[in-house]
Design a protein around this motif. Structure first.
Motif, PDB file in Angstrom:
ATOM      1  N   VAL A 163       0.852  -1.181   0.000  1.00  0.00           N
ATOM      2  CA  VAL A 163       0.000   0.000   0.000  1.00  0.00           C
ATOM      3  C   VAL A 163       0.892   1.235   0.000  1.00  0.00           C
ATOM      4  O   VAL A 163       1.833   1.326   0.800  1.00  0.00           O
ATOM      5  CB  VAL A 163      -0.934   0.031   1.225  1.00  0.00           C
ATOM      6  N   MET A 164       0.611   2.167  -0.879  1.00  0.00           N
ATOM      7  CA  MET A 164       1.317   3.442  -0.890  1.00  0.00           C
ATOM      8  C   MET A 164       0.372   4.520  -0.368  1.00  0.00           C
ATOM      9  O   MET A 164      -0.648   4.820  -0.995  1.00  0.00           O
ATOM     10  CB  MET A 164       1.787   3.792  -2.301  1.00  0.00           C
ATOM     11  N   LEU A 165       0.689   5.089   0.786  1.00  0.00           N
ATOM     12  CA  LEU A 165      -0.098   6.169   1.377  1.00  0.00           C
ATOM     13  C   LEU A 165       0.444   7.483   0.827  1.00  0.00           C
ATOM     14  O   LEU A 165       1.437   8.022   1.310  1.00  0.00           O
ATOM     15  CB  LEU A 165      -0.023   6.108   2.899  1.00  0.00           C
ATOM     16  N   GLN A 166      -0.213   7.974  -0.211  1.00  0.00           N
ATOM     17  CA  GLN A 166       0.263   9.140  -0.942  1.00  0.00           C
ATOM     18  C   GLN A 166       0.001  10.420  -0.167  1.00  0.00           C
ATOM     19  O   GLN A 166      -0.899  10.498   0.674  1.00  0.00           O
ATOM     20  CB  GLN A 166      -0.452   9.221  -2.292  1.00  0.00           C
ATOM     21  N   GLY A 167       0.772  11.436  -0.514  1.00  0.00           N
ATOM     22  CA  GLY A 167       0.486  12.762   0.016  1.00  0.00           C
ATOM     23  C   GLY A 167      -0.595  13.422  -0.818  1.00  0.00           C
ATOM     24  O   GLY A 167      -1.443  12.759  -1.415  1.00  0.00           O
ATOM     25  N   ASP A 168      -0.544  14.727  -0.871  1.00  0.00           N
ATOM     26  CA  ASP A 168      -1.518  15.494  -1.648  1.00  0.00           C
ATOM     27  C   ASP A 168      -1.041  15.540  -3.090  1.00  0.00           C
ATOM     28  O   ASP A 168       0.050  16.038  -3.389  1.00  0.00           O
ATOM     29  CB  ASP A 168      -1.616  16.909  -1.065  1.00  0.00           C
ATOM     30  N   GLY A 201       5.950  -8.120 -10.338  1.00  0.00           N
ATOM     31  CA  GLY A 201       5.179  -9.082  -9.563  1.00  0.00           C
ATOM     32  C   GLY A 201       4.588  -8.508  -8.289  1.00  0.00           C
ATOM     33  O   GLY A 201       3.874  -9.213  -7.557  1.00  0.00           O
ATOM     34  N   ILE A 202       4.839  -7.245  -8.019  1.00  0.00           N
ATOM     35  CA  ILE A 202       4.290  -6.585  -6.828  1.00  0.00           C
ATOM     36  C   ILE A 202       3.097  -5.726  -7.228  1.00  0.00           C
ATOM     37  O   ILE A 202       3.185  -4.914  -8.157  1.00  0.00           O
ATOM     38  CB  ILE A 202       5.357  -5.732  -6.118  1.00  0.00           C
ATOM     39  N   THR A 203       1.971  -5.910  -6.535  1.00  0.00           N
ATOM     40  CA  THR A 203       0.772  -5.108  -6.747  1.00  0.00           C
ATOM     41  C   THR A 203       0.799  -3.906  -5.819  1.00  0.00           C
ATOM     42  O   THR A 203       1.005  -4.053  -4.605  1.00  0.00           O
ATOM     43  CB  THR A 203      -0.500  -5.931  -6.475  1.00  0.00           C
ATOM     44  N   VAL A 204       0.606  -2.711  -6.362  1.00  0.00           N
ATOM     45  CA  VAL A 204       0.623  -1.475  -5.572  1.00  0.00           C
ATOM     46  C   VAL A 204      -0.786  -0.907  -5.470  1.00  0.00           C
ATOM     47  O   VAL A 204      -1.440  -0.668  -6.490  1.00  0.00           O
ATOM     48  CB  VAL A 204       1.557  -0.423  -6.204  1.00  0.00           C
ATOM     49  N   PHE A 205      -1.249  -0.700  -4.246  1.00  0.00           N
ATOM     50  CA  PHE A 205      -2.521  -0.019  -3.993  1.00  0.00           C
ATOM     51  C   PHE A 205      -2.192   1.424  -3.587  1.00  0.00           C
ATOM     52  O   PHE A 205      -1.684   1.669  -2.494  1.00  0.00           O
ATOM     53  CB  PHE A 205      -3.312  -0.703  -2.879  1.00  0.00           C
ATOM     54  N   GLN A 219      -7.413   5.275   7.959  1.00  0.00           N
ATOM     55  CA  GLN A 219      -8.699   4.737   7.514  1.00  0.00           C
ATOM     56  C   GLN A 219      -8.548   3.939   6.214  1.00  0.00           C
ATOM     57  O   GLN A 219      -9.066   2.825   6.087  1.00  0.00           O
ATOM     58  CB  GLN A 219      -9.700   5.871   7.327  1.00  0.00           C
ATOM     59  N   LYS A 220      -7.811   4.493   5.270  1.00  0.00           N
ATOM     60  CA  LYS A 220      -7.654   3.813   3.986  1.00  0.00           C
ATOM     61  C   LYS A 220      -6.774   2.569   4.108  1.00  0.00           C
ATOM     62  O   LYS A 220      -7.015   1.555   3.444  1.00  0.00           O
ATOM     63  CB  LYS A 220      -7.092   4.790   2.955  1.00  0.00           C
ATOM     64  N   LEU A 227      -6.193  -3.423   4.315  1.00  0.00           N
ATOM     65  CA  LEU A 227      -5.780  -4.610   5.068  1.00  0.00           C
ATOM     66  C   LEU A 227      -6.943  -5.570   5.277  1.00  0.00           C
ATOM     67  O   LEU A 227      -6.752  -6.792   5.334  1.00  0.00           O
ATOM     68  CB  LEU A 227      -5.185  -4.188   6.411  1.00  0.00           C
ATOM     69  N   THR A 228      -8.144  -5.040   5.389  1.00  0.00           N
ATOM     70  CA  THR A 228      -9.331  -5.894   5.520  1.00  0.00           C
ATOM     71  C   THR A 228      -9.600  -6.630   4.208  1.00  0.00           C
ATOM     72  O   THR A 228      -9.903  -7.825   4.198  1.00  0.00           O
ATOM     73  CB  THR A 228     -10.550  -5.051   5.915  1.00  0.00           C
ATOM     74  N   GLU A 229      -9.479  -5.905   3.104  1.00  0.00           N
ATOM     75  CA  GLU A 229      -9.714  -6.500   1.793  1.00  0.00           C
ATOM     76  C   GLU A 229      -8.594  -7.451   1.371  1.00  0.00           C
ATOM     77  O   GLU A 229      -8.835  -8.460   0.696  1.00  0.00           O
ATOM     78  CB  GLU A 229      -9.849  -5.395   0.742  1.00  0.00           C
ATOM     79  N   HIS A 230      -7.371  -7.109   1.796  1.00  0.00           N
ATOM     80  CA  HIS A 230      -6.197  -7.890   1.381  1.00  0.00           C
ATOM     81  C   HIS A 230      -5.314  -8.166   2.605  1.00  0.00           C
ATOM     82  O   HIS A 230      -4.301  -7.482   2.808  1.00  0.00           O
ATOM     83  CB  HIS A 230      -5.402  -7.131   0.321  1.00  0.00           C
ATOM     84  N   PRO A 231      -5.660  -9.130   3.423  1.00  0.00           N
ATOM     85  CA  PRO A 231      -4.882  -9.408   4.637  1.00  0.00           C
ATOM     86  C   PRO A 231      -3.469  -9.893   4.358  1.00  0.00           C
ATOM     87  O   PRO A 231      -2.659  -9.988   5.289  1.00  0.00           O
ATOM     88  CB  PRO A 231      -5.711 -10.493   5.340  1.00  0.00           C
ATOM     89  N   ASP A 232      -3.158 -10.188   3.085  1.00  0.00           N
ATOM     90  CA  ASP A 232      -1.812 -10.648   2.740  1.00  0.00           C
ATOM     91  C   ASP A 232      -0.897  -9.500   2.300  1.00  0.00           C
ATOM     92  O   ASP A 232       0.199  -9.742   1.763  1.00  0.00           O
ATOM     93  CB  ASP A 232      -1.880 -11.710   1.637  1.00  0.00           C
ATOM     94  N   ILE A 233      -1.293  -8.248   2.539  1.00  0.00           N
ATOM     95  CA  ILE A 233      -0.424  -7.110   2.248  1.00  0.00           C
ATOM     96  C   ILE A 233       0.852  -7.216   3.080  1.00  0.00           C
ATOM     97  O   ILE A 233       0.795  -7.468   4.284  1.00  0.00           O
ATOM     98  CB  ILE A 233      -1.159  -5.782   2.524  1.00  0.00           C
ATOM     99  N   LYS A 234       1.998  -7.001   2.429  1.00  0.00           N
ATOM    100  CA  LYS A 234       3.281  -7.176   3.116  1.00  0.00           C
ATOM    101  C   LYS A 234       4.150  -5.929   3.122  1.00  0.00           C
ATOM    102  O   LYS A 234       5.269  -5.973   3.641  1.00  0.00           O
ATOM    103  CB  LYS A 234       4.065  -8.326   2.458  1.00  0.00           C
TER     104      LYS A 234
END
Length: 355
Positions: free
Chosen positions: A163-168, A191-195, A208-209, A214-221
């Motif tokens: 998961v990438m928590l972007q700025g503005d 081979g890496i999926t980026v949300f 929140q995001k 993590l709920t949708e994809h509990p295998d996030i690493k």
């Protein structure tokens, strides 16, 4: 000129000033023969993060060292307030201004107003999308995203979800970090999926995001936070889910932050997060004021290496950017995808030298 020519230029300016003084033509001296300090304005963009509070602490220190009379405002991440603060600076007679506009598009009219009044501007951390500035002082923000990508890509061995928590994304910093991270992942770690999650530099929104993902994809690493604004919420969420584990635990989620604040360095040493990119709050303050003073004195610069481990580049016609060093910091000080790193206790890191 590059910075190696500053000493020679300063000597010439000093000689010229002495000649003017002898002829009675220099109005920069006070009645008792002392030199009047140059009045400059610095707008602080916000004071709700450790990084910017550190910058705020360093600024008066370097103003004193440079002999500047400092006027300050705080625009609180509001471009309308920044525009108002600019007008306040003008009324106070400042000779130059340093600012860090968070909305890099909407600041253009204020820059036009200052250019018309021949008040030079240095921007810190961000580069305006348009408008005239004397110098931009920031690190290479694309390199931030690339370094985070190489670290996570190496740790995840080229496969998994992050998961990438972007700025503005209205900020060039948010855009640069996002685009570079995505480009690097596509090129080097397909081979890496980026949300990607837009958060507007808001810690609560980031948490929140991340929780939803993590709920949708509990295998996030992996998690890449584009700033330490999301640090506390991310760690709290990982702890609640039993994922705040040692780096060698199979459940461990690798976390990369971006700022180099003391808390990040402590968390790397403790194994709570894995890496950060140290954005130089001290050097932002130092060189913002250095270039404001240089602009007032009529100095000029050209693209090329400096004497402080950085490179000046031309980003568009008439706009130069001094790209300061911003090292990757990891627990072992190793190399990741060809990117070298420092250990969190390295004394060269500003986060280890702030009182």
């Amino acid at each position: 000129m590059n910075l190696r020519g500053i000493a020679a230029t300063a000597a010439v300016l000093t000689s010229a000033a002495a000649l003017l003084s002898a002829c009675g033509g220099d109005d920069s001296t006070s009645g008792d023969g002392g030199t009047k300090p140059v009045v400059v304005g610095v707008d602080y963009p916000r004071s709700d993060t450790d990084f910017w509070n550190s910058y705020i602490k360093y600024t008066p220190q370097f103003a004193g060292e440079l002999g500047l009379d400092l006027k300050t405002t705080n625009s609180q991440n509001d471009v309308a307030k920044l525009t108002s603060n600019v007008q306040s600076f003008i009324s106070q007679g400042v000779k130059g201004i340093a600012m860090a506009p968070q909305d890099t598009a909407a600041i253009a009219p204020a820059l036009q107003s200052l250019a018309a009044k021949k008040i030079p501007v240095v921007t810190i951390d961000t580069r305006p999308d348009s408008g005239e500035v004397f110098m931009v002082v920031r690190a290479d923000n694309r390199a931030y995203g690339e370094k985070a990508c190489q670290f996570l890509g190496t740790k995840l061995k080229g496969a998994g979800k992050v998961v990438m928590l972007q700025g503005d994304l209205a900020s060039i910093n948010g855009r640069d970090r996002t685009e570079a991270f995505n480009d690097c992942m596509k090129k080097n770690y397909p081979g890496i999926t980026v949300f990607g999650e837009a958060t507007n530099w808001d810690g609560a929104l980031a948490s929140q995001k991340l929780q939803i993902r993590l709920t949708e994809h509990p295998d996030i690493k992996g998690v890449y936070m584009q700033s330490s604004f999301a640090l506390a919420g991310t760690l709290q969420l990982l702890k609640q889910r039993g994922l705040l584990t040692a780096p060698d635990d199979p459940k461990h989620v690798f976390v990369v932050s971006n700022d180099g604040i003391p808390k990040e360095l402590q968390d790397i040493a403790a194994g709570n997060i894995d890496a950060t990119v140290s954005q130089p709050a001290d050097l932002y303050a130092k060189y913002a004021l250095f270039y404001v003073k240089a602009a007032i004195e009529g100095k000029t610069f050209q693209p090329g290496p400096t004497d402080h481990d950085s490179t000046i580049i031309q980003v568009r016609d008439g706009v130069l950017e001094d790209q300061l060093s911003a090292p990757l910091v990891t627990a072992d000080g190793g190399s990741y995808g060809g990117v070298t790193s420092l250990k969190p206790d390295d004394k060269s890191l500003w986060g280890n030298n702030i009182g």
